[in-house]
Design an enzyme around this catalytic site. Structure first.
Site, short mmCIF file in Angstrom:
data_model
loop_
_atom_site.label_atom_id
_atom_site.label_comp_id
_atom_site.label_asym_id
_atom_site.label_seq_id
_atom_site.Cartn_x
_atom_site.Cartn_y
_atom_site.Cartn_z
CE1 TYR A 53 41.63 -20.80 31.91
CE2 TYR A 53 43.37 -21.20 32.47
CZ TYR A 53 42.29 -21.42 32.14
OH TYR A 53 41.94 -22.57 33.34
CD GLU A 55 38.53 -17.93 32.70
OE1 GLU A 55 38.69 -16.34 33.34
OE2 GLU A 55 39.03 -18.56 33.56
CG ASP A 199 19.07 -31.68 24.58
OD1 ASP A 199 19.73 -32.36 23.38
OD2 ASP A 199 19.41 -31.76 25.34
CB THR A 225 26.11 -33.50 21.82
OG1 THR A 225 25.62 -34.40 21.37
CG2 THR A 225 25.99 -33.58 23.26
CE LYS A 228 24.67 -37.82 22.60
NZ LYS A 228 24.63 -36.55 23.39
NE ARG A 234 32.72 -37.60 24.66
CZ ARG A 234 31.96 -39.03 24.57
NH1 ARG A 234 32.06 -39.53 23.56
NH2 ARG A 234 30.64 -39.30 25.31
N1 DSN Z 1 24.63 -40.56 27.20
C1 DSN Z 1 24.13 -40.04 26.15
C2 DSN Z 1 23.75 -41.42 25.59
O1 DSN Z 1 24.41 -42.43 24.86
O2 DSN Z 1 22.37 -40.61 24.92
C3 DSN Z 1 23.11 -38.31 26.99
O3 DSN Z 1 23.92 -37.98 27.61
#
Ligand code: DSN
Length: 415
Positions: A53, A55, A199, A225, A228, A234
């Site tokens: 933890y 925080e 984003d 994110t 990707k 993730r």
């Molecule tokens: N679910 C993601 C995507 O496949 O683009 C976006 O959050």
């Protein structure tokens, strides 16, 4: 992977993990938002930090014993700052949507106005969709793409901004295949006294490798994110100008999250380190080359690609001239050993559960080492599967080909 303890303690989960490894190994995965994280990233995420933890923030924690958690989070922050050239970075958001939530909650009040890209034109749920908290809490307006060209219509963005006077404009997409002009968005935001949130969840890896213009000089906030094109664990992250550092940090914790996932932050730090290498740059270049080649080959087979091509890692296929829905195409391709997702195309007349399109991306197949020649093979398989979508025996034959192709490019033995 050595899963000996899991096998002994929980055979059901062990079996599920083995089956998932096999699935990821044997399928040709073209889901644009997925990738294969490196062994180093998997090890960091599976490390002892899962127990801790922490925080608060480095040197300002609400728990003892955070010396090494501090080291990890500081490394993640410093690496991300260097990689993207950001003033301030918060690496604690558990997801891209939570990163966006922290930004909205920091600068908006309920009923304030957001202008974002329409979901069916390639935007994201958390950019104002009525079924998302953004659509429930804020007044939402949308811009989209030109019906003829499929490109973002900057005239519409300007007109909408002038009409709805948003407090914040959101730029960024989940299914848009062209370069995004962040500078032009910033100009429109400034002209209308709006803040700008970029984003970059989908294209962060391309931006880190210098293959897509960066929004950092232009946007007040940049969210992403990390899994990707970034090929990390993730998770989410926020970058912002120094003047917003305090409100963003306070909104992430204690505003909308409790304890940060230090094991995930450790894995994010590894991903940022990997992203600074020449290998990563070459990987991203190949991702783009593969996407272009796949789009070209599909066009030769008669497929229509929205915007007629791609500049990044993905493409949106308009299936209307192929007499098949996105849903049926997704199902047929899965039987044929190719994993994709159905996707609305701009101005789609079918519901989101059916759709007229497919979104295809090359990050995963490129990580396993595939190049242009393999994109030709994949295009050929996609065409055969769509043409024979109701002939199970043909789809099964294609799945053997897909499996053989996958076998030539092993995933887990090469990680
Ligand atoms: N679910 C993601 C995507 O496949 O683009 C976006 O959050």
């Amino acid at each position: 992977m050595n899963l000996q303890y899991l096998k002994q303690i929980d055979p059901e989960i062990y079996e599920a993990v083995l089956k998932e490894i096999q699935r990821e190994e044997e399928k040709i995965i073209l889901i644009a938002s997925e990738n294969y994280a490196s062994r180093a990233i998997l090890e960091a995420q599976g490390s002892a930090f899962t127990n801790k933890y922490a925080e608060g923030y480095p040197e300002r924690r609400y728990y003892g014993g955070c010396k090494y958690a501090d080291e990890v989070e500081t490394l993640a922050i410093e690496r991300a700052r260097k990689l993207f050239g950001a003033d301030h970075v918060n690496v604690q958001p558990h997801s891209g949507t939570q990163a966006n939530m922290a930004v909205f909650f920091s600068v908006l009040n309920p009923n304030d106005t957001i202008l974002g890209m329409h979901l069916t034109h390639g935007g994201h749920l958390s950019h104002g969709s009525p079924v998302n908290f953004t659509g429930m809490l804020y007044k939402t307006f949308f811009y989209g793409v030109n019906k003829e060209t499929g490109f973002i219509d900057m005239n519409e963005v300007r007109e909408m901004a002038e009409r709805c006077k948003p407090k914040i404009i959101v730029v960024g997409a989940s299914a848009y295949s062209r370069i995004i002009d962040f500078e032009a968005f910033s100009k429109i935001a400034k002209e209308n006294n709006a803040l700008l949130l970029a984003d970059i969840a989908h294209i962060a890896g391309l931006i880190a490798a210098g293959l897509h213009p960066s929004p950092i000089p232009h946007a007040d906030f940049v969210t992403s994110t990390t899994h990707k094109t970034m090929r990390g664990p993730r998770g989410g992250m926020i970058m912002c100008k120094e003047k917003y550092a305090k409100i963003i940090d306070k909104m992430v914790f204690p505003g909308i999250q409790g304890g940060p996932l230090i094991h995930v932050i450790a894995a994010k730090a590894v991903a940022f380190k990997e992203a600074m290498t020449e290998e990563f740059k070459q990987y991203q270049q190949q991702v783009v080359r593969n996407a272009k080649r796949l789009a070209e080959k599909l066009k030769e087979f008669g497929f229509k690609i929205i915007t007629n091509g791609t500049d990044n890692h993905l493409m949106l296929v308009d299936l209307r001239n192929m007499n098949i829905t996105g849903k049926d195409a997704e199902t047929a391709l899965e039987i044929a050993g190719i994993t994709v997702n159905k996707n609305a195309i701009p101005y789609d007349d079918k519901p989101a559960s059916i759709t007229s399109g497919l979104r295809l991306g090359t990050p995963s197949v490129t990580t396993r080492g595939m190049k242009e020649e393999e994109m030709d093979e994949i295009a050929d398989m996609i065409y055969s599967a769509i043409k024979n979508f109701n002939k199970i025996s043909v789809l099964k034959d294609i799945s053997v080909k897909a499996k053989n192709l996958a076998k030539r490019f092993p995933v887990y033995s090469s990680l």
